[in-house]
Design a protein around this motif. Structure first.
Motif, mmCIF file in Angstrom:
data_model
loop_
_atom_site.group_PDB
_atom_site.id
_atom_site.type_symbol
_atom_site.label_atom_id
_atom_site.label_comp_id
_atom_site.label_asym_id
_atom_site.label_seq_id
_atom_site.Cartn_x
_atom_site.Cartn_y
_atom_site.Cartn_z
ATOM 1 N N GLU A 1 0.830 -1.154 0.000
ATOM 2 C CA GLU A 1 0.046 -0.021 -0.186
ATOM 3 C C GLU A 1 0.340 1.093 -0.240
ATOM 4 O OE1 GLU A 1 -2.381 0.464 3.897
ATOM 5 O OE2 GLU A 1 -0.457 0.407 4.977
ATOM 6 N N GLY A 2 0.799 2.003 -0.742
ATOM 7 C CA GLY A 2 0.994 3.313 -0.915
ATOM 8 C C GLY A 2 1.016 4.173 0.841
ATOM 9 N N VAL A 3 1.989 5.115 1.216
ATOM 10 C CA VAL A 3 2.170 5.619 2.469
ATOM 11 C C VAL A 3 2.098 7.380 2.149
ATOM 12 C CG1 VAL A 3 3.570 5.578 4.622
ATOM 13 C CG2 VAL A 3 3.358 3.254 3.553
ATOM 14 N N SER A 4 3.439 7.665 2.112
ATOM 15 C CA SER A 4 3.498 9.043 1.514
ATOM 16 C C SER A 4 4.155 8.526 -0.016
ATOM 17 C CB SER A 4 4.084 9.661 2.893
ATOM 18 O OG SER A 4 4.304 10.953 2.294
ATOM 19 N N VAL A 5 3.528 10.267 -1.092
ATOM 20 C CA VAL A 5 4.446 10.389 -2.128
ATOM 21 C C VAL A 5 5.402 11.877 -2.104
ATOM 22 C CG1 VAL A 5 4.772 10.563 -4.607
ATOM 23 C CG2 VAL A 5 3.391 8.107 -3.312
ATOM 24 N N ILE A 6 6.116 12.404 -2.895
ATOM 25 C CA ILE A 6 6.558 13.717 -2.427
ATOM 26 C C ILE A 6 7.377 14.047 -3.882
ATOM 27 C CG2 ILE A 6 9.510 13.214 -1.854
ATOM 28 C CD1 ILE A 6 8.834 16.188 -0.891
ATOM 29 N N TRP A 7 6.605 15.303 -4.817
ATOM 30 C CA TRP A 7 7.370 15.412 -5.698
ATOM 31 C C TRP A 7 8.410 16.163 -6.130
ATOM 32 C CZ3 TRP A 7 5.755 13.263 -10.986
ATOM 33 C CH2 TRP A 7 6.832 13.436 -12.093
ATOM 34 N N ARG A 8 9.816 15.316 -6.468
ATOM 35 C CA ARG A 8 11.029 16.275 -5.486
ATOM 36 C C ARG A 8 11.319 17.544 -5.884
ATOM 37 N NH1 ARG A 8 15.096 13.519 -5.470
ATOM 38 N NH2 ARG A 8 16.320 16.281 -4.460
ATOM 39 N N SER A 9 10.875 18.035 -7.051
ATOM 40 C CA SER A 9 10.916 20.038 -7.581
ATOM 41 C C SER A 9 9.922 20.876 -7.623
ATOM 42 C CB SER A 9 10.693 19.487 -9.338
ATOM 43 O OG SER A 9 9.987 18.834 -9.976
ATOM 44 N N SER A 10 8.591 20.014 -7.073
ATOM 45 C CA SER A 10 7.322 21.122 -6.033
ATOM 46 C C SER A 10 7.709 21.400 -4.517
ATOM 47 C CB SER A 10 6.431 21.233 -6.933
ATOM 48 O OG SER A 10 6.075 19.504 -6.928
ATOM 49 N N GLY A 11 7.791 19.957 -4.399
ATOM 50 C CA GLY A 11 7.645 19.660 -2.870
ATOM 51 C C GLY A 11 6.855 19.037 -2.682
ATOM 52 N N THR A 12 5.613 19.050 -4.187
ATOM 53 C CA THR A 12 3.990 18.991 -3.504
ATOM 54 C C THR A 12 3.980 17.290 -3.141
ATOM 55 O OG1 THR A 12 3.417 19.871 -5.676
ATOM 56 C CG2 THR A 12 1.780 17.916 -4.674
ATOM 57 N N THR A 13 3.085 17.057 -1.744
ATOM 58 C CA THR A 13 3.094 15.896 -1.324
ATOM 59 C C THR A 13 1.716 15.450 -0.947
ATOM 60 O OG1 THR A 13 2.792 17.068 1.186
ATOM 61 C CG2 THR A 13 4.665 16.303 0.197
ATOM 62 N N SER A 14 1.550 13.932 -0.769
ATOM 63 C CA SER A 14 0.265 13.292 -0.724
ATOM 64 C C SER A 14 0.111 12.523 0.287
ATOM 65 C CB SER A 14 0.297 12.629 -1.789
ATOM 66 O OG SER A 14 -1.353 11.742 -2.346
ATOM 67 N N TYR A 15 -0.199 11.675 1.448
ATOM 68 C CA TYR A 15 -0.341 10.794 2.276
ATOM 69 C C TYR A 15 -1.537 10.197 2.296
ATOM 70 C CZ TYR A 15 3.023 14.187 4.507
ATOM 71 O OH TYR A 15 4.619 14.939 3.652
ATOM 72 N N ALA A 16 -1.447 8.622 2.709
ATOM 73 C CA ALA A 16 -2.367 7.791 3.112
ATOM 74 C C ALA A 16 -2.792 8.517 4.297
ATOM 75 C CB ALA A 16 -1.922 6.263 3.409
ATOM 76 N N ASP A 17 -4.423 7.993 4.300
ATOM 77 C CA ASP A 17 -5.247 8.883 5.258
ATOM 78 C C ASP A 17 -5.305 8.181 7.020
ATOM 79 O OD1 ASP A 17 -8.675 8.465 3.446
ATOM 80 O OD2 ASP A 17 -6.699 10.051 3.976
ATOM 81 N N SER A 18 -4.119 6.969 6.629
ATOM 82 C CA SER A 18 -3.771 6.158 8.101
ATOM 83 C C SER A 18 -2.607 6.535 8.507
ATOM 84 C CB SER A 18 -3.868 4.397 7.543
ATOM 85 O OG SER A 18 -2.331 4.997 6.351
#
Length: 123
Positions: A46-63
């Motif tokens: 399962e996905g936990v967290s992601v970051i786009w390196r150049s912009s710093g945009t992030t995303s997180y799993a609700d958990s």
């Protein structure tokens, strides 16, 4: 050749903290995403967290929202996952992965993978 090296796993007590690192090499720019994924025994990755390196945009799993923080040190080509308030259900093998075309939390969309690092949280 793209390479990802994950490190920092270990044993923590519930409520404790760990920091994972993912060192990336082989990319010619910062226009790509690095994500953290995990797989517990008998469960789907399962996905936990992601970051786009150049912009710093992030995303997180609700958990993990509010407990985990993903950051990127572009000078070191390293992405960190700070994990606080750990729970036994966070126990899993954690993998970092990278891709130039997505920052989804769906692991099937990632092309490059590092070896996993074990995180064990005791109650």
């Amino acid at each position: 050749e793209v390479q990802l090296q994950a490190s920092g796993g270990g044993l923590a007590q519930a409520g404790g903290s760990l920091r994972l690192s993912c060192a990336a090499s082989g990319f010619t720019s910062d226009d790509y995403a690095i994500g953290w994924f995990r797989q517990a025994p008998g469960k789907e990755r399962e996905g936990v967290s992601v970051i786009w390196r150049s912009s710093g945009t992030t995303s997180y799993a609700d958990s993990v929202k509010g407990r985990f923080t993903i950051t990127s040190d572009n000078a070191k080509n390293t992405v960190y996952l700070q994990m606080n308030s750990l729970k036994p259900e966070d126990t899993a093998v954690y993998y970092c992965a990278a891709d130039r075309t997505t920052m989804s939390l769906r692991w099937t969309e990632y092309r490059f993978w590092g070896r996993g690092t074990q995180v064990t949280v005791s109650s």
